[in-house]
Scaffold this active site. Structure first.
Site, PDB file in Angstrom:
ATOM      1  N   ASP A  34     -19.270  -7.779  56.831  1.00  0.00           N
ATOM      2  CA  ASP A  34     -19.153  -6.921  54.606  1.00  0.00           C
ATOM      3  C   ASP A  34     -19.188  -5.644  54.592  1.00  0.00           C
ATOM      4  OD1 ASP A  34     -20.618  -6.470  52.922  1.00  0.00           O
ATOM      5  OD2 ASP A  34     -22.205  -8.093  53.261  1.00  0.00           O
ATOM      6  N   LYS A  87     -19.020 -11.977  42.568  1.00  0.00           N
ATOM      7  CA  LYS A  87     -20.093 -13.197  41.935  1.00  0.00           C
ATOM      8  C   LYS A  87     -20.156 -13.431  40.430  1.00  0.00           C
ATOM      9  CE  LYS A  87     -24.559 -11.629  43.611  1.00  0.00           C
ATOM     10  NZ  LYS A  87     -25.987 -12.811  43.427  1.00  0.00           N
ATOM     11  N   SER A 127     -19.918 -23.579  44.478  1.00  0.00           N
ATOM     12  CA  SER A 127     -20.334 -22.823  43.565  1.00  0.00           C
ATOM     13  C   SER A 127     -20.748 -24.274  42.547  1.00  0.00           C
ATOM     14  CB  SER A 127     -20.118 -21.654  42.674  1.00  0.00           C
ATOM     15  OG  SER A 127     -21.444 -21.480  41.440  1.00  0.00           O
ATOM     16  N   TYR A 151     -13.702 -16.303  37.876  1.00  0.00           N
ATOM     17  CA  TYR A 151     -14.967 -16.743  39.099  1.00  0.00           C
ATOM     18  C   TYR A 151     -14.922 -18.557  39.826  1.00  0.00           C
ATOM     19  CZ  TYR A 151     -18.522 -17.925  41.503  1.00  0.00           C
ATOM     20  OH  TYR A 151     -20.101 -17.725  43.024  1.00  0.00           O
ATOM     21  N   LYS A 155     -13.080 -19.797  43.691  1.00  0.00           N
ATOM     22  CA  LYS A 155     -13.636 -20.726  44.504  1.00  0.00           C
ATOM     23  C   LYS A 155     -13.653 -21.836  44.672  1.00  0.00           C
ATOM     24  CE  LYS A 155     -16.951 -18.497  45.214  1.00  0.00           C
ATOM     25  NZ  LYS A 155     -17.251 -17.753  46.847  1.00  0.00           N
ATOM     26  N   PHE A 180     -26.405 -24.406  44.061  1.00  0.00           N
ATOM     27  CA  PHE A 180     -26.595 -24.033  42.977  1.00  0.00           C
ATOM     28  C   PHE A 180     -27.843 -23.309  42.358  1.00  0.00           C
ATOM     29  CE2 PHE A 180     -25.355 -28.962  40.557  1.00  0.00           C
ATOM     30  CZ  PHE A 180     -24.692 -29.012  41.405  1.00  0.00           C
ATOM     31  N   ASN A 200     -27.133 -10.184  36.372  1.00  0.00           N
ATOM     32  CA  ASN A 200     -26.579 -10.905  35.136  1.00  0.00           C
ATOM     33  C   ASN A 200     -28.008 -12.331  35.217  1.00  0.00           C
ATOM     34  OD1 ASN A 200     -24.469  -9.246  34.570  1.00  0.00           O
ATOM     35  ND2 ASN A 200     -24.215 -10.647  36.550  1.00  0.00           N
ATOM     36  N   GLY A 296     -20.253 -19.901  27.465  1.00  0.00           N
ATOM     37  CA  GLY A 296     -20.526 -20.240  28.853  1.00  0.00           C
ATOM     38  C   GLY A 296     -20.752 -21.067  29.646  1.00  0.00           C
TER      39      GLY A 296
HETATM   40  P1  NAD Z   1     -24.083 -10.404  47.330  1.00  0.00           P
HETATM   41  O1  NAD Z   1     -22.857 -10.122  46.818  1.00  0.00           O
HETATM   42  O2  NAD Z   1     -25.209 -10.748  47.708  1.00  0.00           O
HETATM   43  O3  NAD Z   1     -23.124 -11.083  48.559  1.00  0.00           O
HETATM   44  C1  NAD Z   1     -21.641 -10.863  49.006  1.00  0.00           C
HETATM   45  C2  NAD Z   1     -21.457 -10.337  50.474  1.00  0.00           C
HETATM   46  O4  NAD Z   1     -19.955 -10.084  50.434  1.00  0.00           O
HETATM   47  C3  NAD Z   1     -21.566  -8.908  49.469  1.00  0.00           C
HETATM   48  O5  NAD Z   1     -22.467  -8.150  50.568  1.00  0.00           O
HETATM   49  C4  NAD Z   1     -20.839  -7.977  49.159  1.00  0.00           C
HETATM   50  O6  NAD Z   1     -20.529  -6.937  49.928  1.00  0.00           O
HETATM   51  C5  NAD Z   1     -19.981  -8.834  50.337  1.00  0.00           C
HETATM   52  N1  NAD Z   1     -18.512  -8.345  50.141  1.00  0.00           N
HETATM   53  C6  NAD Z   1     -17.473  -8.922  49.022  1.00  0.00           C
HETATM   54  N2  NAD Z   1     -16.179  -8.675  48.901  1.00  0.00           N
HETATM   55  C7  NAD Z   1     -16.152  -9.042  50.316  1.00  0.00           C
HETATM   56  C8  NAD Z   1     -14.885  -8.750  51.361  1.00  0.00           C
HETATM   57  N3  NAD Z   1     -13.793  -7.986  50.370  1.00  0.00           N
HETATM   58  N4  NAD Z   1     -14.913  -8.025  52.699  1.00  0.00           N
HETATM   59  C9  NAD Z   1     -16.141  -7.704  52.481  1.00  0.00           C
HETATM   60  N5  NAD Z   1     -17.316  -8.039  52.142  1.00  0.00           N
HETATM   61  C10 NAD Z   1     -17.791  -8.397  51.344  1.00  0.00           C
HETATM   62  O7  NAD Z   1     -23.974 -12.452  46.850  1.00  0.00           O
HETATM   63  P2  NAD Z   1     -24.450 -13.448  46.824  1.00  0.00           P
HETATM   64  O8  NAD Z   1     -25.244 -14.061  46.279  1.00  0.00           O
HETATM   65  O9  NAD Z   1     -25.119 -13.820  48.137  1.00  0.00           O
HETATM   66  O10 NAD Z   1     -23.176 -14.691  47.194  1.00  0.00           O
HETATM   67  C11 NAD Z   1     -22.890 -15.219  48.960  1.00  0.00           C
HETATM   68  C12 NAD Z   1     -21.773 -16.102  48.310  1.00  0.00           C
HETATM   69  O11 NAD Z   1     -21.682 -17.048  48.175  1.00  0.00           O
HETATM   70  C13 NAD Z   1     -20.599 -15.296  47.320  1.00  0.00           C
HETATM   71  O12 NAD Z   1     -19.850 -15.891  47.679  1.00  0.00           O
HETATM   72  C14 NAD Z   1     -20.653 -15.859  46.088  1.00  0.00           C
HETATM   73  O13 NAD Z   1     -19.763 -16.427  45.374  1.00  0.00           O
HETATM   74  C15 NAD Z   1     -21.331 -17.384  46.089  1.00  0.00           C
HETATM   75  N6  NAD Z   1     -22.757 -18.099  45.998  1.00  0.00           N
HETATM   76  C16 NAD Z   1     -23.714 -17.153  44.888  1.00  0.00           C
HETATM   77  C17 NAD Z   1     -24.338 -17.721  44.372  1.00  0.00           C
HETATM   78  C18 NAD Z   1     -25.708 -17.212  43.338  1.00  0.00           C
HETATM   79  O14 NAD Z   1     -25.371 -17.798  42.654  1.00  0.00           O
HETATM   80  N7  NAD Z   1     -26.403 -16.024  44.160  1.00  0.00           N
HETATM   81  C19 NAD Z   1     -24.172 -18.960  43.012  1.00  0.00           C
HETATM   82  C20 NAD Z   1     -22.811 -19.845  43.990  1.00  0.00           C
HETATM   83  C21 NAD Z   1     -22.434 -19.661  44.954  1.00  0.00           C
HETATM   84  C1  WQD Z   2     -29.974 -19.153  34.523  1.00  0.00           C
HETATM   85  C2  WQD Z   2     -29.952 -20.239  33.351  1.00  0.00           C
HETATM   86  C3  WQD Z   2     -29.142 -18.789  31.531  1.00  0.00           C
HETATM   87  C4  WQD Z   2     -30.329 -15.216  32.215  1.00  0.00           C
HETATM   88  C5  WQD Z   2     -24.887 -17.971  37.722  1.00  0.00           C
HETATM   89  C6  WQD Z   2     -23.495 -18.277  37.845  1.00  0.00           C
HETATM   90  C7  WQD Z   2     -23.367 -19.957  38.772  1.00  0.00           C
HETATM   91  C8  WQD Z   2     -23.676 -18.717  39.825  1.00  0.00           C
HETATM   92  C9  WQD Z   2     -25.217 -19.083  39.664  1.00  0.00           C
HETATM   93  C10 WQD Z   2     -22.150 -18.171  41.251  1.00  0.00           C
HETATM   94  C11 WQD Z   2     -28.720 -19.968  31.828  1.00  0.00           C
HETATM   95  C12 WQD Z   2     -30.664 -18.274  31.215  1.00  0.00           C
HETATM   96  C13 WQD Z   2     -30.737 -16.156  32.032  1.00  0.00           C
HETATM   97  C14 WQD Z   2     -30.808 -14.419  31.058  1.00  0.00           C
HETATM   98  C15 WQD Z   2     -31.384 -16.605  30.363  1.00  0.00           C
HETATM   99  N1  WQD Z   2     -23.824 -18.067  40.930  1.00  0.00           N
HETATM  100  N2  WQD Z   2     -30.811 -17.313  30.944  1.00  0.00           N
HETATM  101  N3  WQD Z   2     -31.799 -15.151  30.333  1.00  0.00           N
HETATM  102  O1  WQD Z   2     -25.864 -18.923  34.607  1.00  0.00           O
HETATM  103  O2  WQD Z   2     -26.721 -21.201  35.810  1.00  0.00           O
HETATM  104  O3  WQD Z   2     -25.077 -19.623  37.190  1.00  0.00           O
HETATM  105  O4  WQD Z   2     -25.578 -18.041  39.175  1.00  0.00           O
HETATM  106  O5  WQD Z   2     -21.712 -19.083  42.133  1.00  0.00           O
HETATM  107  O6  WQD Z   2     -21.920 -20.031  39.363  1.00  0.00           O
HETATM  108  O7  WQD Z   2     -22.769 -18.186  36.192  1.00  0.00           O
HETATM  109  O8  WQD Z   2     -27.386 -18.425  36.433  1.00  0.00           O
HETATM  110  O9  WQD Z   2     -29.810 -17.259  36.105  1.00  0.00           O
HETATM  111  O10 WQD Z   2     -27.185 -16.491  34.696  1.00  0.00           O
HETATM  112  O11 WQD Z   2     -28.850 -18.891  34.216  1.00  0.00           O
HETATM  113  O12 WQD Z   2     -32.314 -17.368  29.240  1.00  0.00           O
HETATM  114  O13 WQD Z   2     -31.606 -12.726  30.642  1.00  0.00           O
HETATM  115  O14 WQD Z   2     -30.844 -18.791  32.734  1.00  0.00           O
HETATM  116  O15 WQD Z   2     -28.980 -19.266  29.719  1.00  0.00           O
HETATM  117  O16 WQD Z   2     -29.248 -21.483  31.324  1.00  0.00           O
HETATM  118  P1  WQD Z   2     -25.974 -19.472  35.780  1.00  0.00           P
HETATM  119  P2  WQD Z   2     -28.068 -18.015  35.404  1.00  0.00           P
END
Ligand code: NAD
Ligand code: WQD
Length: 355
Positions: A34, A87, A127, A151, A155, A180, A200, A296
């Site tokens: 990382d 992300k 995602s 973003y 993916k 999800f 966010n 969005g």
């Molecule tokens: P996170 O940001 O907590 O973890 C991602 C990690 O990757 C971080 O620790 C960061 O330091 C590291 N990183 C980023 N760029 C890097 C690079 N170039 N080299 C080495 N390390 C790097 O995010 P998360 O929520 O744990 O998400 C993990 C994965 O799952 C991501 O790919 C994200 O897009 C995907 N994802 C997350 C969610 C979500 O809602 N959290 C939903 C769907 C998919």
């Molecule tokens: C959830 C619901 C908002 C914040 C995101 C990424 C998605 C995936 C997961 C990475 C929505 C509502 C939110 C707030 C609110 N990540 N909301 N007030 O948008 O479903 O998904 O994270 O892959 O790609 O888009 O997640 O937690 O932001 O929102 O009302 O302050 O909560 O409108 O309906 P989302 P979220």
């Protein structure tokens, strides 16, 4: 014969760190990789505190092929779980080049290094966002994809890259996991999501309202075509999500080629239902107000997890109430998350051929 180690890119992040815990507890050897751009080294210390095992850690970048090759040569690695990436959907519209470079170029460099090291099993963090505004609810993996943000397109594009690689070279195996909405924290309260700045996402934001760091939750729109007008999402406990990765690793041993799986519960909750569930965990009514829609957002993203249930033998175990309770335990016991703890990795863990 002993199992080979798993390289976990992004293993200090939110989902990665919880997955590392499950891997260590299952007796797997883990190498965490990382660059700590969105994580703290303290997460690695917390992993050790929970499991009693110290994971091997490298502070290094997936864009750094030399560092990757160095790690592959130092350890006997059999598969990679690839979480590393940027992300934030909103941020990706502001700095798309950074997202495309880090997430797409970074993954291509990782795949090239894997190929050179003859490591050809990968689990990729995709995602639900790849579905865009899906025409079918609950969403099966066969649903057409249509990512709406830079973003999301990173993916989707990486999914195509990995699929094309598996088609061209039959010795590759890949599980593309479409998560999800991850929620909650480790039930110990020792580790959880550690957002920097203003969160966010709904649940980390609401958790900061609960500890008094933020005044009030804004509920983004109540005029969607849903049961109470607020958006529906499929919130999955992060430990269940982590377990899905162990199941996917096992699947790769069957040499399935490239397979996609939805990791969700199959149950959708509205924003107002989440407010109620989290109020219950906290034990009081937290303030919220209805505001405009967030650009969005789509009305409903609920998984059909049947394929993962059947083919991975994986099912969620935690309830929504348990996800909320774990989030509250983590947030109330760590009001500033991992802030204030030394975040830098020890010098001997740093590998950097880029600078
Ligand atoms: P996170 O940001 O907590 O973890 C991602 C990690 O990757 C971080 O620790 C960061 O330091 C590291 N990183 C980023 N760029 C890097 C690079 N170039 N080299 C080495 N390390 C790097 O995010 P998360 O929520 O744990 O998400 C993990 C994965 O799952 C991501 O790919 C994200 O897009 C995907 N994802 C997350 C969610 C979500 O809602 N959290 C939903 C769907 C998919
Ligand atoms: C959830 C619901 C908002 C914040 C995101 C990424 C998605 C995936 C997961 C990475 C929505 C509502 C939110 C707030 C609110 N990540 N909301 N007030 O948008 O479903 O998904 O994270 O892959 O790609 O888009 O997640 O937690 O932001 O929102 O009302 O302050 O909560 O409108 O309906 P989302 P979220």
């Amino acid at each position: 014969m002993s199992q080979k180690a798993v390289l976990v890119t992004g293993g200090a992040g939110y989902i990665g760190s919880h997955t590392v815990i499950e891997l260590l507890e299952a007796g797997r050897e883990v190498v965490v990789y990382d660059n700590l751009t969105n994580a703290s080294y303290e997460a690695v210390r917390r992993i050790e505190k929970i499991t009693g095992k110290k994971p091997i850690f490298y502070k290094a970048d997936i864009l750094d092929k030399k560092a990757l090759l160095e790690v592959f040569s130092r350890h006997s690695i059999g598969s990679v779980i690839h979480f590393a990436g940027l992300k934030a959907v909103g941020e990706s519209t502001q700095i798309p080049l950074d997202y495309y470079y880090n997430n797409i170029t970074g993954t291509i460099i990782l795949l090239q290094a894997m190929k050179e090291a003859n490591v050809k099993n990968i689990v990729f963090s995709s995602s639900a966002t790849v579905y865009g505004e899906p025409p079918i609810i609950p969403i099966p993996e066969t649903c057409p994809t249509d990512a709406k943000s830079p973003y999301g397109r990173t993916k989707l594009f990486v999914e195509h890259v990995i699929r094309d690689l598996c088609t061209a070279e039959k010795d590759w195996n890949a599980a593309l996991l479409r998560y999800f909405n991850p929620a909650g924290a480790h039930p110990s309260g020792i580790l959880g999501e550690n957002p920097t700045g203003i969160p966010n996402n709904l649940m980390p934001y609401f958790a900061q309202v609960a500890i008094g760091k933020r005044e009030c939750l804004s509920v983004f729109g109540n005029d969607y075509p849903t049961r109470d007008g607020t958006c529906i999402r499929d919130y999955i406990h992060v430990v269940d999500l982590a377990q899905g990765h162990l199941a996917a690793l096992k699947k790769l041993e069957e040499k399935p080629g490239c397979v996609e799986y939805n990791l969700g519960t199959g149950i959708g909750s509205t924003v107002l239902e989440m407010v109620k569930a989290f109020n219950k965990a906290v034990g009081r009514e937290l303030p919220y107000k209805i505001t405009d829609r967030r650009p969005g957002d789509v009305p409903n993203l609920t998984a059909d997890p049947t394929k993962a249930n059947k083919e991975l033998g994986w099912k969620v175990k935690f309830t929504l109430d348990e996800a909320c309770a774990s989030l509250w335990k983590w947030q109330s016991e760590n009001p500033d998350g991992l802030e204030g703890y030394p975040s830098e990795a020890p010098a001997e863990c740093v590998l950097d051929y880029l600078h």
